[in-house]
Design an enzyme around this catalytic site. Sequence first.
Site, PDB file in Angstrom:
ATOM      1  N   ASP A  12       0.856  -1.194   0.000  1.00  0.00           N
ATOM      2  CA  ASP A  12       0.000   0.000   0.000  1.00  0.00           C
ATOM      3  C   ASP A  12       0.891   1.243   0.000  1.00  0.00           C
ATOM      4  OD1 ASP A  12      -2.400  -1.384  -0.096  1.00  0.00           O
ATOM      5  OD2 ASP A  12      -2.544  -1.561   2.075  1.00  0.00           O
ATOM      6  N   LYS A  33       0.659  -8.241  -1.863  1.00  0.00           N
ATOM      7  CA  LYS A  33      -0.672  -7.813  -2.336  1.00  0.00           C
ATOM      8  C   LYS A  33      -0.541  -6.466  -3.034  1.00  0.00           C
ATOM      9  CE  LYS A  33      -4.178  -6.201   0.386  1.00  0.00           C
ATOM     10  NZ  LYS A  33      -4.850  -5.085  -0.309  1.00  0.00           N
ATOM     11  N   ASP A  60      -5.635  -7.276  -5.450  1.00  0.00           N
ATOM     12  CA  ASP A  60      -6.820  -6.964  -4.624  1.00  0.00           C
ATOM     13  C   ASP A  60      -7.508  -5.711  -5.159  1.00  0.00           C
ATOM     14  OD1 ASP A  60      -8.635  -6.911  -2.513  1.00  0.00           O
ATOM     15  OD2 ASP A  60      -7.238  -5.927  -1.140  1.00  0.00           O
ATOM     16  N   LYS A  62     -10.847  -5.637  -5.792  1.00  0.00           N
ATOM     17  CA  LYS A  62     -12.212  -5.588  -5.209  1.00  0.00           C
ATOM     18  C   LYS A  62     -13.248  -5.105  -6.226  1.00  0.00           C
ATOM     19  CE  LYS A  62     -10.610  -4.520  -0.511  1.00  0.00           C
ATOM     20  NZ  LYS A  62      -9.225  -4.095  -0.766  1.00  0.00           N
ATOM     21  N   PHE A  63     -13.381  -5.871  -7.309  1.00  0.00           N
ATOM     22  CA  PHE A  63     -14.327  -5.464  -8.345  1.00  0.00           C
ATOM     23  C   PHE A  63     -15.758  -5.460  -7.803  1.00  0.00           C
ATOM     24  CE2 PHE A  63     -11.004  -7.431 -11.267  1.00  0.00           C
ATOM     25  CZ  PHE A  63     -10.442  -6.204 -11.579  1.00  0.00           C
ATOM     26  N   ASP A  65     -19.409  -4.340  -9.693  1.00  0.00           N
ATOM     27  CA  ASP A  65     -20.124  -3.687 -10.796  1.00  0.00           C
ATOM     28  C   ASP A  65     -21.167  -4.677 -11.319  1.00  0.00           C
ATOM     29  OD1 ASP A  65     -20.719  -1.928 -13.021  1.00  0.00           O
ATOM     30  OD2 ASP A  65     -18.700  -1.106 -12.807  1.00  0.00           O
ATOM     31  N   ILE A  66     -21.789  -4.340 -12.440  1.00  0.00           N
ATOM     32  CA  ILE A  66     -22.774  -5.249 -13.025  1.00  0.00           C
ATOM     33  C   ILE A  66     -22.049  -6.475 -13.601  1.00  0.00           C
ATOM     34  CG2 ILE A  66     -24.401  -3.375 -13.492  1.00  0.00           C
ATOM     35  CD1 ILE A  66     -23.546  -3.545 -16.460  1.00  0.00           C
ATOM     36  N   PRO A  67     -22.764  -7.598 -13.787  1.00  0.00           N
ATOM     37  CA  PRO A  67     -22.103  -8.836 -14.213  1.00  0.00           C
ATOM     38  C   PRO A  67     -21.217  -8.688 -15.449  1.00  0.00           C
ATOM     39  CG  PRO A  67     -24.328  -9.326 -13.516  1.00  0.00           C
ATOM     40  CD  PRO A  67     -24.202  -7.820 -13.468  1.00  0.00           C
ATOM     41  N   THR A  69     -19.675  -6.149 -16.641  1.00  0.00           N
ATOM     42  CA  THR A  69     -18.477  -5.329 -16.402  1.00  0.00           C
ATOM     43  C   THR A  69     -17.472  -6.055 -15.513  1.00  0.00           C
ATOM     44  OG1 THR A  69     -19.823  -3.353 -16.673  1.00  0.00           O
ATOM     45  CG2 THR A  69     -17.691  -3.063 -15.609  1.00  0.00           C
ATOM     46  N   THR A 124     -13.225  -5.370   6.664  1.00  0.00           N
ATOM     47  CA  THR A 124     -12.815  -5.503   8.071  1.00  0.00           C
ATOM     48  C   THR A 124     -12.788  -4.155   8.799  1.00  0.00           C
ATOM     49  OG1 THR A 124     -10.528  -5.401   7.312  1.00  0.00           O
ATOM     50  CG2 THR A 124     -11.438  -7.591   7.696  1.00  0.00           C
ATOM     51  N   ARG A 186      -3.834  -8.169  13.655  1.00  0.00           N
ATOM     52  CA  ARG A 186      -2.998  -7.256  14.432  1.00  0.00           C
ATOM     53  C   ARG A 186      -2.290  -7.981  15.568  1.00  0.00           C
ATOM     54  NH1 ARG A 186      -3.311  -4.505  10.659  1.00  0.00           N
ATOM     55  NH2 ARG A 186      -4.059  -2.378  10.466  1.00  0.00           N
ATOM     56  N   GLN A 195      -8.914  -0.708  11.349  1.00  0.00           N
ATOM     57  CA  GLN A 195      -9.449  -2.090  11.375  1.00  0.00           C
ATOM     58  C   GLN A 195     -10.350  -2.272  12.607  1.00  0.00           C
ATOM     59  OE1 GLN A 195      -9.233  -4.061   8.969  1.00  0.00           O
ATOM     60  NE2 GLN A 195      -7.396  -3.562   7.796  1.00  0.00           N
ATOM     61  N   ARG A 216       0.279  -2.557   7.782  1.00  0.00           N
ATOM     62  CA  ARG A 216       0.944  -1.498   8.542  1.00  0.00           C
ATOM     63  C   ARG A 216       1.740  -1.969   9.757  1.00  0.00           C
ATOM     64  NH1 ARG A 216      -4.397   2.044   8.262  1.00  0.00           N
ATOM     65  NH2 ARG A 216      -5.154  -0.106   8.090  1.00  0.00           N
TER      66      ARG A 216
HETATM   67  O1  LIG Z   1     -11.943  -6.460   4.243  1.00  0.00           O
HETATM   68  C1  LIG Z   1     -10.816  -6.090   3.849  1.00  0.00           C
HETATM   69  C2  LIG Z   1     -10.350  -6.335   2.576  1.00  0.00           C
HETATM   70  C3  LIG Z   1      -9.094  -5.930   2.230  1.00  0.00           C
HETATM   71  N1  LIG Z   1      -8.306  -5.284   3.105  1.00  0.00           N
HETATM   72  C4  LIG Z   1      -6.949  -4.891   2.657  1.00  0.00           C
HETATM   73  O2  LIG Z   1      -5.966  -5.538   3.486  1.00  0.00           O
HETATM   74  C5  LIG Z   1      -4.921  -4.654   3.796  1.00  0.00           C
HETATM   75  C6  LIG Z   1      -4.829  -4.488   5.285  1.00  0.00           C
HETATM   76  O3  LIG Z   1      -3.764  -3.613   5.607  1.00  0.00           O
HETATM   77  P1  LIG Z   1      -3.398  -3.237   7.123  1.00  0.00           P
HETATM   78  O4  LIG Z   1      -2.361  -2.186   6.947  1.00  0.00           O
HETATM   79  O5  LIG Z   1      -2.879  -4.496   7.766  1.00  0.00           O
HETATM   80  O6  LIG Z   1      -4.632  -2.737   7.780  1.00  0.00           O
HETATM   81  C7  LIG Z   1      -5.183  -3.348   3.048  1.00  0.00           C
HETATM   82  O7  LIG Z   1      -4.453  -3.373   1.848  1.00  0.00           O
HETATM   83  C8  LIG Z   1      -6.669  -3.395   2.731  1.00  0.00           C
HETATM   84  O8  LIG Z   1      -6.975  -2.792   1.492  1.00  0.00           O
HETATM   85  C9  LIG Z   1      -8.747  -5.026   4.372  1.00  0.00           C
HETATM   86  O9  LIG Z   1      -8.043  -4.426   5.214  1.00  0.00           O
HETATM   87  N2  LIG Z   1      -9.997  -5.460   4.709  1.00  0.00           N
END
Ligand SMILES: O=c1ccn([C@@H]2O[C@H](COP(=O)(O)O)[C@@H](O)[C@H]2O)c(=O)[nH]1
Length: 239
Positions: A12, A33, A60, A62-63, A65-67, A69, A124, A186, A195, A216
């Site tokens: 990230d 990821k 990741d 996370k699409f 949209d409509i089927p 697309t 989450t 965590r 989170q 993180r």
């Molecule tokens: O429900 C979800 C789906 C994806 N994520 C992703 O996981 C990581 C978590 O990063 P941390 O820094 O450990 O919090 C992040 O890339 C999210 O996009 C999620 O947290 N929850």
Amino acid sequence: MNPDQKIIVPLDVPDQAAAIALVEKLPQVSFWKVGLELFTSTGPKILTELKSRQKRIFLDLKFHDIPNTVAGACRAAARYGVDLLTIHATAGSDALKAATEAVQEGAAQAGVQPPKLIAITLLTSISARQLAFDLKIPLELPEYALSMALMAQESGLDGAVCSPQEVSQLRETCGNDFLLVCPGVRPTWAEKGDQKRSLTPVQALKAGANYLVIGRPITAAIEPELAWKRICEELAVLA
Ligand SMILES: O=c1ccn([C@@H]2O[C@H](COP(=O)(O)O)[C@@H](O)[C@H]2O)c(=O)[nH]1
């Protein structure tokens, strides 16, 4: 598989240079990821770079949209030869089924292995209170997460993304062949940040997660290598 092979670290970061710097700082990490920030910034060249280093890739995006697309997006993503790919379960069963077929088509066109397609059950970062009052969902949170996972399973997906707090229930109901990937993990010594439904790495694996996404606590640590080592040492009790 060693417990440390079950950790996926999110890249990230804003650009390719920051991503490569992190990958080089943590050579022990085998599974990375790539999410919305980095892919929007770099496009697929970050995937090529990770593959050249023999890394596994969780794309990741996370699409949602409509089927038609989401099918197009999944077909295109599958051509990159990534290992894991996400779609929101709330896109609905028609979209999930279309996505399932599309990843097979895309991978076959490119001559690569299809990714495991997994559905986001409930982010989450959402609490039970937000589920009820912001999203107006009249179900208890564990029941809602389970219903999303079951819809994904019935639609032919390989697995789901869920919080560690729901993973034991999903494992029990969806069985051992259903892949469960948990972000929101965590260690006791890390900040929770945004989170809302977390457990420790040991608790999450014991509860039935196949993979943990831990960002993180490692990547924002002053010394990411030490944070990674500390988590691996904690997980060694499970080896
Ligand atoms: O429900 C979800 C789906 C994806 N994520 C992703 O996981 C990581 C978590 O990063 P941390 O820094 O450990 O919090 C992040 O890339 C999210 O996009 C999620 O947290 N929850």
